[in-house]
Every structure is written in structure tokens, then in C-alpha cells.
Design a protein around this motif. Sequence first.
Motif, PDB file in Angstrom:
ATOM      1  N   HIS A  82       0.840  -1.206   0.000  1.00  0.00           N
ATOM      2  CA  HIS A  82       0.000   0.000   0.000  1.00  0.00           C
ATOM      3  C   HIS A  82       0.874   1.254   0.000  1.00  0.00           C
ATOM      4  CE1 HIS A  82      -3.694   2.235   0.599  1.00  0.00           C
ATOM      5  NE2 HIS A  82      -3.091   2.925   1.539  1.00  0.00           N
ATOM      6  N   GLN A  83       1.932   1.242   0.788  1.00  0.00           N
ATOM      7  CA  GLN A  83       2.852   2.379   0.842  1.00  0.00           C
ATOM      8  C   GLN A  83       3.483   2.627  -0.524  1.00  0.00           C
ATOM      9  OE1 GLN A  83       6.242   3.535   3.890  1.00  0.00           O
ATOM     10  NE2 GLN A  83       6.874   1.799   2.664  1.00  0.00           N
ATOM     11  N   THR A  84       3.897   1.574  -1.198  1.00  0.00           N
ATOM     12  CA  THR A  84       4.491   1.709  -2.533  1.00  0.00           C
ATOM     13  C   THR A  84       3.494   2.348  -3.493  1.00  0.00           C
ATOM     14  OG1 THR A  84       5.941  -0.176  -2.176  1.00  0.00           O
ATOM     15  CG2 THR A  84       5.522   0.441  -4.465  1.00  0.00           C
ATOM     16  N   MET A  85       2.235   1.924  -3.418  1.00  0.00           N
ATOM     17  CA  MET A  85       1.199   2.499  -4.259  1.00  0.00           C
ATOM     18  C   MET A  85       1.042   3.989  -3.955  1.00  0.00           C
ATOM     19  SD  MET A  85      -2.249   3.604  -4.136  1.00  0.00           S
ATOM     20  CE  MET A  85      -2.863   2.872  -2.658  1.00  0.00           C
ATOM     21  N   LEU A  86       1.004   4.356  -2.667  1.00  0.00           N
ATOM     22  CA  LEU A  86       0.873   5.769  -2.307  1.00  0.00           C
ATOM     23  C   LEU A  86       2.049   6.587  -2.824  1.00  0.00           C
ATOM     24  CD1 LEU A  86      -0.381   5.493   1.395  1.00  0.00           C
ATOM     25  CD2 LEU A  86      -1.724   6.191  -0.607  1.00  0.00           C
ATOM     26  N   VAL A 123      -8.287   4.708   5.304  1.00  0.00           N
ATOM     27  CA  VAL A 123      -7.013   4.662   4.594  1.00  0.00           C
ATOM     28  C   VAL A 123      -7.167   5.401   3.272  1.00  0.00           C
ATOM     29  CG1 VAL A 123      -5.298   3.133   3.554  1.00  0.00           C
ATOM     30  CG2 VAL A 123      -6.405   2.482   5.679  1.00  0.00           C
ATOM     31  N   THR A 124      -6.191   6.212   2.926  1.00  0.00           N
ATOM     32  CA  THR A 124      -6.227   7.012   1.713  1.00  0.00           C
ATOM     33  C   THR A 124      -6.032   6.151   0.476  1.00  0.00           C
ATOM     34  OG1 THR A 124      -5.359   8.934   2.887  1.00  0.00           O
ATOM     35  CG2 THR A 124      -5.105   8.933   0.496  1.00  0.00           C
ATOM     36  N   GLN A 125      -6.922   6.351  -0.480  1.00  0.00           N
ATOM     37  CA  GLN A 125      -6.796   5.751  -1.809  1.00  0.00           C
ATOM     38  C   GLN A 125      -6.799   6.904  -2.807  1.00  0.00           C
ATOM     39  OE1 GLN A 125      -6.302   2.652  -2.631  1.00  0.00           O
ATOM     40  NE2 GLN A 125      -6.896   1.544  -0.810  1.00  0.00           N
ATOM     41  N   PRO A 126      -5.804   6.970  -3.692  1.00  0.00           N
ATOM     42  CA  PRO A 126      -5.795   8.047  -4.679  1.00  0.00           C
ATOM     43  C   PRO A 126      -7.066   8.023  -5.536  1.00  0.00           C
ATOM     44  CG  PRO A 126      -3.703   6.905  -4.664  1.00  0.00           C
ATOM     45  CD  PRO A 126      -4.646   6.114  -3.800  1.00  0.00           C
ATOM     46  N   GLU A 127      -7.558   9.205  -5.867  1.00  0.00           N
ATOM     47  CA  GLU A 127      -8.767   9.315  -6.675  1.00  0.00           C
ATOM     48  C   GLU A 127      -8.554   8.615  -8.011  1.00  0.00           C
ATOM     49  OE1 GLU A 127     -11.363  12.835  -8.691  1.00  0.00           O
ATOM     50  OE2 GLU A 127     -10.461  13.244  -6.748  1.00  0.00           O
ATOM     51  N   GLY A 128      -9.478   7.753  -8.358  1.00  0.00           N
ATOM     52  CA  GLY A 128      -9.412   7.049  -9.634  1.00  0.00           C
ATOM     53  C   GLY A 128      -8.435   5.891  -9.666  1.00  0.00           C
ATOM     54  N   TYR A 129      -7.831   5.546  -8.524  1.00  0.00           N
ATOM     55  CA  TYR A 129      -6.851   4.459  -8.500  1.00  0.00           C
ATOM     56  C   TYR A 129      -7.538   3.127  -8.773  1.00  0.00           C
ATOM     57  CZ  TYR A 129      -3.495   1.016  -6.906  1.00  0.00           C
ATOM     58  OH  TYR A 129      -2.669  -0.075  -6.844  1.00  0.00           O
ATOM     59  N   VAL A 130      -6.968   2.378  -9.696  1.00  0.00           N
ATOM     60  CA  VAL A 130      -7.442   1.031 -10.005  1.00  0.00           C
ATOM     61  C   VAL A 130      -6.270   0.088  -9.782  1.00  0.00           C
ATOM     62  CG1 VAL A 130      -8.369  -0.503 -11.781  1.00  0.00           C
ATOM     63  CG2 VAL A 130      -9.054   1.912 -11.716  1.00  0.00           C
ATOM     64  N   PRO A 131      -6.400  -0.855  -8.849  1.00  0.00           N
ATOM     65  CA  PRO A 131      -5.284  -1.753  -8.591  1.00  0.00           C
ATOM     66  C   PRO A 131      -4.958  -2.586  -9.824  1.00  0.00           C
ATOM     67  CG  PRO A 131      -7.182  -2.349  -7.232  1.00  0.00           C
ATOM     68  CD  PRO A 131      -7.558  -1.156  -8.032  1.00  0.00           C
ATOM     69  N   PRO A 132      -3.670  -2.923 -10.011  1.00  0.00           N
ATOM     70  CA  PRO A 132      -3.295  -3.737 -11.170  1.00  0.00           C
ATOM     71  C   PRO A 132      -3.961  -5.102 -11.088  1.00  0.00           C
ATOM     72  CG  PRO A 132      -1.410  -3.393  -9.716  1.00  0.00           C
ATOM     73  CD  PRO A 132      -2.553  -2.600  -9.163  1.00  0.00           C
ATOM     74  N   SER A 133      -4.344  -5.622 -12.237  1.00  0.00           N
ATOM     75  CA  SER A 133      -4.971  -6.945 -12.257  1.00  0.00           C
ATOM     76  C   SER A 133      -3.900  -8.007 -12.081  1.00  0.00           C
ATOM     77  CB  SER A 133      -5.727  -7.172 -13.564  1.00  0.00           C
ATOM     78  OG  SER A 133      -4.808  -7.224 -14.638  1.00  0.00           O
TER      79      SER A 133
END
Length: 93
Positions: free
Chosen positions: A46-50, A81-91
Motif C-alpha cells: 500500500h505504501q508503494t502504491m501511495l 485509509v487514503t486511496q488516490p482518486e481514480g486508482y485502479v489496482p493492477p490486475s
Amino acid sequence: MNDRVVFCARLQCEAKGLAKPPYPGELGQRIFEQVSESAWLAWRSHQTMLINEYRLSPIDPKARKFLEEEMEKFLFGGGEVTQPEGYVPPSGD
């Protein structure tokens, strides 16, 4: 060999603990005592994504403060927990 078991604050069950505190200071000790290895690995992802989505620099004091606050929320609850707007996790494909 690490045979520590902790009651994980994130998973709310007993799970394999960390081999050593993963972060400095009191927060690192609290994580060591109350967070499982699998929850810590989930936080690292999650930290890496942020960092990537917000283009954060871990050496910037504001970014470090933001990441530390997010780490506490992610691992111990106490806020969304913060999720960036429009973030779509990689499939997984």
C-alpha cells in the motif's frame, strides 16, 4: 528462525510476527508487538502504491509524515485509509 506469534491489530487474529521492529522509535516497537508479518507486507504494498500514485519522496518531511499517518491508520485502524482518486489496482493477470 522466527516463531513469534502476535495478535495482529490489522487482521484481528493470531499470526506470525515480525522478526524485528520494521520502523524506528515507539511506532516501530508497537508494530513489532502488534502487527503480523503478512499485515506488514500488505502495508508495504500500500505504501508503494501511495508513493507512486502521489509521486512522494520518502526523504521529504511532509511525505514522511503523511506516510507515517497512513501507516498507523492502515495497521491499527483509527481512520479511513487514503486511496488516490481514480486508482485502479493492477490486475493479477
